[in-house]
Design an enzyme around this catalytic site. Structure first.
Site: not given
Length: 705
Positions: A55, A385, A415, A445, A478, A574, A602
């Site tokens: 991270n 993704r 990204r 997204h 997730y 979160r 998530h």
């Protein structure tokens, strides 16, 4: 409460906001707390160390790099920013230094000590016995030395490029026994983690004692073999993190893919955001490395002896299951598991699947069935993704080859996943699919899909809406919600979203979905305003808002207004939370808590009391300015009471959590009356109870066969 991390934005009067960058670092500290927690199994704590490190790497590559670019703006331009980037950067670096010091302490005094208690020993280049020295020497000659390419640093101006996120050893060597005192020499060499397949070397086990070494230390021990002319060595690690922002115009044209590919190449040569170095490195070695790499003092950041702790994802488990989380076998969905056809089941009613507790296989079954069904005429999907070997993408390729009209919106600007998305875009185009590379100035997204089927001459739509990606790998870690539906109220709006991707006209009308940037912000504002009106009338008024990040200034102000009106607000955030709770006269009616545990929370869920007629939306969007203004996001309602009850029960468990829930200042939640609830484990048990023993036994039998 207002802390030293709180700032007042330039256009915000006296409205307090927690600095976004420091709030993100606070989230990453919650990850470090999991590594510190001795109640977490030891090998899982090591993974949290890896997550923390990974991270932080991304943070420097993106956020710190962005701050440095903002600092370089002209003063007049910089004055229009909400915060002074130089001041923010100084605070960030100070907090990072504090966290890294604690990280090192956790590793040395916690992880290593606990490994030893379980007879797992991390050896260094010092203190090896004769058998270990002989084994390491042989291993080095056979396996590691062929992967090394030392580069001698001399007084010339030769420029040495350090690859992003790669660990290098800087080596100083000399021979004090030589009469003429040979001059010191310097060299650099790359730690061959990728070529070796792991950062670690397992040595032979002796009497149930297990031994492991960093490759770094294997190389340090064998430096005399690599440089036989010298007797003394000092070897210290460095690592560079480079700017990963892709400065591309968000335009959609035939050349976009080429622009992305070009930018990906630039990422490897991006501006250095930091150079981590070992504080024990001698100054002359550090000076030599800086001189040859072009790194400036501004990019130097104190690290430790070892870098790239994200490599601890590869730490050997030594076949010791007791040092890992107890397995949670993936649960089946009680109705979908018995369905012979996903589409036929969806025609009867809606279904909600909760990952990672329940299986992702139903998504794979749905798209595979649609690809093979001769009555399916078209399939639409958004890919943000996907897994490296994505079965969803393969099903879409199969559907296109089977002659169906396949339209796939591929987000090339996801990204760190751009390369994978480019690969699948090419595969889909080759198969005959219509591939849309996003929308101008927006990032796609949303996680939606639409399947159209010809049933007795009529076209019937089936939709998939989720908070998580089409990714069978991340679905195991997730925590997300996904809806399978043929409800015309929803499928009609989903069809409109895909029409927007095609014609890019923002005049679309959505009666049920909230779609950013078209109607989502306005709809959320109306829902909050309704709670304010109810509170002012003396009616019950409350909200439960769960998201990954709360950063948008306008929405935070709206929540402050709601709190002042008496609306009770419970936030589950979160990550980043820029709202300051508990300020008298401003936010005393707002509670903020964050859960970090075994799985990554998530899902986004927004619940509004609405005077007893509760409204619930499941979403792909956080309340960040980028989500509400610059992304295509979808929030969808749940209409079947049974499904609403499922999500509400899971949310209630999270609000009761007193094991893994933290306050905004990262202190653990300690209610006056302990609940003894660990929400992720309670959620698993709740969903397991929904499965009848008969169905579960049939599933187990099928799996065994």
């Amino acid at each position: 409460m207002v802390t030293d991390k709180t700032k007042k934005l330039k256009d915000s009067s006296d409205t307090p906001f927690i600095n976004r960058e420091l709030s993100w670092l606070a989230f990453n500290y919650r990850v470090l707390q999991e590594a510190k927690d001795t109640n977490v199994p030891l090998l899982e704590r090591i993974k949290f160390m890896a997550i923390f490190s990974s991270n932080l790497d991304e943070y420097f590559k993106v956020r710190v790099a962005t701050l440095k670019r903002l600092i370089k703006l002209k003063p007049k331009t910089r004055s229009r920013l909400e915060e002074e980037p130089q001041e923010t950067l100084e605070q960030v670096l100070q907090e990072v230094h504090r966290q890294q010091e604690e990280f090192g302490q956790v590793f040395r005094d916690g992880i290593l000590a606990d490994l030893r208690q379980h007879n797992i020993h991390m050896l260094t280049e010092h203190g090896l016995n004769e058998e270990q020295e002989a084994w390491i020497s042989d291993y080095f000659e056979e396996t590691i030395e062929p992967l090394l390419l030392p580069i001698i640093l001399d007084e010339t101006e030769t420029h040495l490029f350090l690859r992003d996120q790669t660990v290098y050893l800087g080596v100083k060597m000399w021979d004090p026994t030589e009469a003429d005192c040979k001059p010191e020499r310097f060299a650099m060499l790359e730690i061959p983690t990728k070529k070796h397949g792991s950062r670690f070397v397992k040595l032979p086990t002796v009497d149930e004692h297990r031994y492991v070494m960093f490759i770094d230390d294997v190389i340090r021990f064998c430096l005399p073999k690599l440089f036989p002319k010298y007797k003394s060595f000092a070897a210290h690690a460095v690592k560079v993190s480079r700017d990963a922002e892709l400065d591309i115009e968000e335009e959609v044209s035939g050349s976009l893919m080429a622009k992305i590919q070009k930018s990906l190449k630039k990422r490897e040569t991006g501006y250095p955001a930091r150079l981590l170095y070992d504080p024990e490195a001698p100054q002359d070695l550090l000076d030599m490395m800086v001189a040859h790499t072009g790194i400036t003092e501004d990019e130097l950041v104190l690290g430790s002896k070892y870098h790239n702790f994200r490599d601890f994802f590869q730490f050997p488990d030594f076949n010791l299951p007791d040092l890992k989380y107890k397995p949670q076998p993936t649960l089946i969905h009680p109705q979908l598991e018995q369905a012979t056809s996903m589409l036929a089941a969806m025609k009867e009613r809606d279904y909600l699947v909760h990952y990672p507790y329940q299986s992702f296989d139903y998504v794979l079954r749905l798209f595979d069935e649609a690809a093979r069904d001769p009555k399916v005429t078209s399939i639409n999907a958004t890919l943000y993704r996907v897994a490296d070997n994505s079965k969803v993408a393969k099903a879409l390729v199969k559907a296109a080859k089977n002659g169906k009209l396949v339209t796939v919106v591929v987000e090339l600007k996801a990204r760190f996943d751009e390369e994978s998305n480019i690969y699948w875009a090419g595969k889909l185009q080759k198969a005959g699919a219509n591939v849309i590379f996003g929308v101008p100035d927006l990032k796609v997204h949303s996680k939606i899909g639409l399947i159209t089927r010809n049933e007795r001459g009529k076209l019937v739509n089936y939709a998939y809406l989720s908070t998580g990606n089409y990714n069978e790998a991340t679905s195991k870690i997730y925590a997300d919600h996904a809806l399978f539906t043929s409800d015309k109220r929803l499928t009609k709006d989903v069809e409109q979203v895909f029409n927007f991707f095609i014609d890019r006209q923002t005049d679309k009308k959505f009666d049920h979905l909230l779609v950013a940037p078209i109607n989502m912000r306005q709809s959320f504002v109306k829902l909050v305003d309704q709670e304010v009106k109810n509170a002012k009338k003396g009616l019950p008024a409350s909200m439960i808002l769960k998201m990954n990040a709360l950063q948008d200034g306008r929405m935070i102000k709206k929540l402050y207004q709601a709190s002042q009106a008496g609306v009770k607000i419970q936030l589950l955030v979160r990550g980043i939370c820029c709202l300051v709770p508990g300020v008298e006269g401003l936010s005393e009616n707002i509670e903020v808590r964050s859960i970090v545990d075994r799985y990554l929370e998530h899902a986004r869920v927004y619940v509004f009391h609405n005077n007893g007629d509760e409204k619930m939306y499941i979403a792909s969007a956080d309340w960040m300015t980028r989500n509400l203004n610059r992304r295509v996001e979808v929030a969808f309602p749940l209409y079947q009471p049974e499904l609403v009850e499922q999500v509400r029960h899971i949310i209630d468990l999270q609000l009761q959590d007193d094991k893994k829930a933290r306050n905004v200042d990262n202190s653990y939640l300690k209610p006056e009356e302990p609940t003894d609830v660990r929400s992720q484990y309670a959620t698993y048990e709740y969903l397991r109870e929904l499965v009848s023993p008969k169905v579960e036994d049939a599933f187990k039998t099928e799996q065994e066969q």
